[in-house]
Scaffold this motif. Structure first.
Motif, PDB file in Angstrom:
ATOM      1  N   GLU A 174       0.830  -1.214   0.000  1.00  0.00           N
ATOM      2  CA  GLU A 174       0.000   0.000   0.000  1.00  0.00           C
ATOM      3  C   GLU A 174       0.859   1.257   0.000  1.00  0.00           C
ATOM      4  O   GLU A 174       0.576   2.216  -0.716  1.00  0.00           O
ATOM      5  N   ASP A 181       2.517   1.554  -3.454  1.00  0.00           N
ATOM      6  CA  ASP A 181       1.541   2.026  -4.440  1.00  0.00           C
ATOM      7  C   ASP A 181       1.238   3.510  -4.244  1.00  0.00           C
ATOM      8  O   ASP A 181       1.041   4.247  -5.210  1.00  0.00           O
ATOM      9  N   GLY A 182       1.202   3.963  -2.993  1.00  0.00           N
ATOM     10  CA  GLY A 182       0.990   5.386  -2.718  1.00  0.00           C
ATOM     11  C   GLY A 182       2.085   6.247  -3.344  1.00  0.00           C
ATOM     12  O   GLY A 182       1.810   7.298  -3.928  1.00  0.00           O
ATOM     13  N   GLU A 183       3.320   5.803  -3.221  1.00  0.00           N
ATOM     14  CA  GLU A 183       4.433   6.528  -3.846  1.00  0.00           C
ATOM     15  C   GLU A 183       4.288   6.511  -5.369  1.00  0.00           C
ATOM     16  O   GLU A 183       4.465   7.531  -6.042  1.00  0.00           O
ATOM     17  N   LEU A 184       3.964   5.348  -5.921  1.00  0.00           N
ATOM     18  CA  LEU A 184       3.871   5.217  -7.374  1.00  0.00           C
ATOM     19  C   LEU A 184       2.702   5.998  -7.953  1.00  0.00           C
ATOM     20  O   LEU A 184       2.786   6.519  -9.063  1.00  0.00           O
ATOM     21  N   ARG A 185       1.604   6.124  -7.203  1.00  0.00           N
ATOM     22  CA  ARG A 185       0.472   6.924  -7.676  1.00  0.00           C
ATOM     23  C   ARG A 185       0.849   8.396  -7.797  1.00  0.00           C
ATOM     24  O   ARG A 185       0.189   9.152  -8.497  1.00  0.00           O
ATOM     25  N   GLN A 186       1.902   8.794  -7.106  1.00  0.00           N
ATOM     26  CA  GLN A 186       2.399  10.164  -7.199  1.00  0.00           C
ATOM     27  C   GLN A 186       3.609  10.252  -8.134  1.00  0.00           C
ATOM     28  O   GLN A 186       4.316  11.254  -8.147  1.00  0.00           O
ATOM     29  N   SER A 187       3.851   9.184  -8.899  1.00  0.00           N
ATOM     30  CA  SER A 187       4.993   9.090  -9.830  1.00  0.00           C
ATOM     31  C   SER A 187       6.322   9.243  -9.109  1.00  0.00           C
ATOM     32  O   SER A 187       7.287   9.755  -9.662  1.00  0.00           O
ATOM     33  N   PHE A 192       5.056  -0.230 -11.400  1.00  0.00           N
ATOM     34  CA  PHE A 192       4.686   1.064 -11.972  1.00  0.00           C
ATOM     35  C   PHE A 192       4.029   0.864 -13.337  1.00  0.00           C
ATOM     36  O   PHE A 192       3.005   1.472 -13.638  1.00  0.00           O
ATOM     37  N   LEU A 200       0.517  -0.404 -12.987  1.00  0.00           N
ATOM     38  CA  LEU A 200      -0.409   0.670 -12.627  1.00  0.00           C
ATOM     39  C   LEU A 200      -0.613   1.655 -13.769  1.00  0.00           C
ATOM     40  O   LEU A 200      -1.715   2.157 -13.983  1.00  0.00           O
ATOM     41  N   TYR A 201       0.465   1.958 -14.490  1.00  0.00           N
ATOM     42  CA  TYR A 201       0.450   2.969 -15.551  1.00  0.00           C
ATOM     43  C   TYR A 201       1.196   2.442 -16.772  1.00  0.00           C
ATOM     44  O   TYR A 201       2.343   2.798 -16.995  1.00  0.00           O
TER      45      TYR A 201
END
Length: 170
Positions: free
Chosen positions: A12, A15-21, A49, A52-53
Protein backbone atom coordinates in the motif's frame (compact mmCIF):
# COMPACT_ATOMS: atom_id res chain seq x y z
CA UNK A 1 10.57 -11.65 -5.64
CA UNK A 2 6.87 -11.32 -6.41
CA UNK A 3 4.72 -8.28 -5.64
CA UNK A 4 2.13 -10.39 -3.81
CA UNK A 5 4.85 -11.80 -1.49
CA UNK A 6 5.40 -8.35 0.03
CA UNK A 7 3.47 -7.45 3.19
CA UNK A 8 0.13 -5.76 2.42
CA UNK A 9 0.98 -2.55 4.32
CA UNK A 10 4.26 -2.20 2.39
CA UNK A 11 2.45 -2.75 -0.93
CA UNK A 12 0.00 0.00 0.00
CA UNK A 13 2.80 2.42 0.87
CA UNK A 14 4.68 1.59 -2.33
CA UNK A 15 1.54 2.03 -4.44
CA UNK A 16 0.99 5.39 -2.72
CA UNK A 17 4.43 6.53 -3.85
CA UNK A 18 3.87 5.22 -7.37
CA UNK A 19 0.47 6.92 -7.68
CA UNK A 20 2.40 10.16 -7.20
CA UNK A 21 4.99 9.09 -9.83
CA UNK A 22 7.61 8.88 -7.07
CA UNK A 23 9.53 5.89 -8.41
CA UNK A 24 12.89 6.51 -6.76
CA UNK A 25 11.35 7.01 -3.27
CA UNK A 26 9.43 3.75 -3.79
CA UNK A 27 12.68 1.93 -4.56
CA UNK A 28 14.29 3.47 -1.48
CA UNK A 29 11.30 2.45 0.65
CA UNK A 30 11.53 -1.13 -0.61
CA UNK A 31 15.28 -1.22 0.04
CA UNK A 32 14.76 0.08 3.59
CA UNK A 33 12.06 -2.53 4.25
CA UNK A 34 14.15 -5.63 3.77
CA UNK A 35 17.13 -7.39 2.38
CA UNK A 36 16.48 -6.71 -1.27
CA UNK A 37 19.25 -6.11 -3.76
CA UNK A 38 19.08 -2.73 -5.49
CA UNK A 39 18.56 -4.28 -8.92
CA UNK A 40 15.83 -6.58 -7.63
CA UNK A 41 14.05 -3.70 -5.86
CA UNK A 42 14.34 -1.50 -8.92
CA UNK A 43 12.97 -4.17 -11.26
CA UNK A 44 10.02 -4.91 -8.99
CA UNK A 45 9.10 -1.24 -8.62
CA UNK A 46 9.35 -0.57 -12.37
CA UNK A 47 7.26 -3.66 -13.09
CA UNK A 48 4.62 -2.50 -10.61
CA UNK A 49 4.69 1.06 -11.97
CA UNK A 50 4.02 -0.29 -15.46
CA UNK A 51 1.19 -2.45 -14.11
CA UNK A 52 -0.41 0.67 -12.63
CA UNK A 53 0.45 2.97 -15.55
CA UNK A 54 1.24 1.06 -18.74
CA UNK A 55 3.29 3.17 -21.17
CA UNK A 56 1.01 4.33 -23.93
CA UNK A 57 2.62 6.39 -26.61
CA UNK A 58 0.39 8.99 -28.25
CA UNK A 59 -1.34 7.69 -31.37
CA UNK A 60 -0.55 9.28 -34.74
CA UNK A 61 -4.18 10.39 -35.36
CA UNK A 62 -4.20 12.19 -32.01
CA UNK A 63 -0.86 13.86 -32.74
CA UNK A 64 -2.07 14.86 -36.20
CA UNK A 65 -5.28 16.37 -34.80
CA UNK A 66 -3.23 18.38 -32.30
CA UNK A 67 -0.92 19.63 -35.05
CA UNK A 68 -3.79 20.58 -37.36
CA UNK A 69 -5.47 22.53 -34.57
CA UNK A 70 -2.53 24.95 -34.33
CA UNK A 71 -3.15 28.46 -35.63
CA UNK A 72 0.41 29.23 -36.71
CA UNK A 73 1.91 27.69 -39.86
CA UNK A 74 3.92 24.52 -39.14
CA UNK A 75 7.47 24.59 -40.48
CA UNK A 76 8.60 21.16 -39.20
CA UNK A 77 7.91 18.34 -36.79
CA UNK A 78 10.71 17.75 -34.31
CA UNK A 79 11.46 15.11 -31.71
CA UNK A 80 13.77 16.27 -28.96
CA UNK A 81 15.05 14.88 -25.69
CA UNK A 82 13.76 16.42 -22.48
CA UNK A 83 13.97 15.53 -18.81
CA UNK A 84 11.93 16.05 -15.69
CA UNK A 85 11.75 14.63 -12.17
CA UNK A 86 10.94 11.16 -13.52
CA UNK A 87 13.75 11.07 -16.06
CA UNK A 88 14.36 11.28 -19.79
CA UNK A 89 11.59 11.35 -22.35
CA UNK A 90 11.13 12.45 -25.95
CA UNK A 91 8.93 15.44 -26.69
CA UNK A 92 7.32 15.56 -30.11
CA UNK A 93 6.73 19.17 -31.11
CA UNK A 94 5.48 21.17 -34.03
CA UNK A 95 7.89 23.95 -34.97
CA UNK A 96 5.63 26.87 -35.81
CA UNK A 97 6.30 30.17 -37.53
CA UNK A 98 5.94 32.48 -34.56
CA UNK A 99 8.68 34.27 -32.60
CA UNK A 100 9.49 32.36 -29.45
CA UNK A 101 11.76 32.48 -26.41
CA UNK A 102 14.52 30.44 -28.10
CA UNK A 103 14.38 31.82 -31.64
CA UNK A 104 13.35 35.12 -33.23
CA UNK A 105 11.29 33.45 -35.98
CA UNK A 106 10.16 30.06 -34.62
CA UNK A 107 8.52 28.59 -31.57
CA UNK A 108 7.27 25.15 -30.66
CA UNK A 109 3.98 23.57 -29.65
CA UNK A 110 4.15 20.23 -27.88
CA UNK A 111 2.14 17.51 -29.54
CA UNK A 112 2.97 14.59 -27.26
CA UNK A 113 5.45 12.91 -24.93
CA UNK A 114 7.03 9.49 -25.30
CA UNK A 115 8.29 7.90 -22.09
CA UNK A 116 9.22 4.39 -20.95
CA UNK A 117 10.14 4.37 -17.30
CA UNK A 118 12.52 6.80 -15.69
CA UNK A 119 16.22 7.17 -15.18
CA UNK A 120 16.27 4.18 -12.84
CA UNK A 121 16.91 2.20 -16.03
CA UNK A 122 20.42 3.60 -15.96
CA UNK A 123 21.34 2.03 -12.59
CA UNK A 124 23.47 -1.06 -12.50
CA UNK A 125 25.32 -0.22 -15.71
CA UNK A 126 22.36 -1.15 -17.89
CA UNK A 127 22.24 0.58 -21.26
CA UNK A 128 18.63 1.33 -22.13
CA UNK A 129 17.33 0.74 -25.60
CA UNK A 130 15.36 4.02 -25.46
CA UNK A 131 12.17 2.65 -27.06
CA UNK A 132 10.59 6.09 -26.67
CA UNK A 133 13.07 7.38 -29.24
CA UNK A 134 12.01 4.83 -31.85
CA UNK A 135 8.31 5.43 -31.16
CA UNK A 136 8.69 9.21 -31.37
CA UNK A 137 10.66 8.90 -34.61
CA UNK A 138 8.04 6.69 -36.26
CA UNK A 139 5.14 8.86 -35.09
CA UNK A 140 6.94 12.11 -35.94
CA UNK A 141 7.79 10.93 -39.45
CA UNK A 142 4.17 9.88 -40.02
CA UNK A 143 2.82 13.25 -38.83
CA UNK A 144 5.41 15.17 -40.88
CA UNK A 145 4.49 13.18 -44.02
CA UNK A 146 0.79 13.95 -43.53
CA UNK A 147 1.56 17.67 -43.08
CA UNK A 148 4.16 17.72 -45.87
CA UNK A 149 6.84 19.24 -43.64
CA UNK A 150 10.29 17.97 -42.66
CA UNK A 151 10.92 15.78 -39.61
CA UNK A 152 13.95 16.43 -37.39
CA UNK A 153 15.54 14.49 -34.50
CA UNK A 154 19.14 15.48 -33.91
CA UNK A 155 20.34 12.51 -31.88
CA UNK A 156 17.80 9.75 -31.28
CA UNK A 157 20.28 7.22 -29.90
CA UNK A 158 21.08 8.92 -26.59
CA UNK A 159 19.51 11.64 -24.44
CA UNK A 160 20.93 15.14 -24.46
CA UNK A 161 19.19 18.50 -24.13
CA UNK A 162 22.05 20.56 -25.61
CA UNK A 163 21.60 19.46 -29.21
CA UNK A 164 20.94 21.60 -32.29
CA UNK A 165 17.28 22.26 -32.95
CA UNK A 166 15.60 22.25 -36.36
CA UNK A 167 15.68 26.05 -36.46
CA UNK A 168 19.46 25.98 -35.94
CA UNK A 169 19.77 24.34 -39.35
CA UNK A 170 17.41 26.71 -41.20
Amino acid sequence: MEWEALPADLRERLDGELRQSRVLPAVQLLLAAGSYARTEAHDLIIERFHELYPPRPPAVPTLLRSARSLRDPIAAIEARWDADGRGWHVALVAIVERPGPSHERYSESRLGTFRHGGDLRLFGGLVPAWPESAEATMAGQAVARQLDVPFHFTHPSSPDTDLPRWWDTH
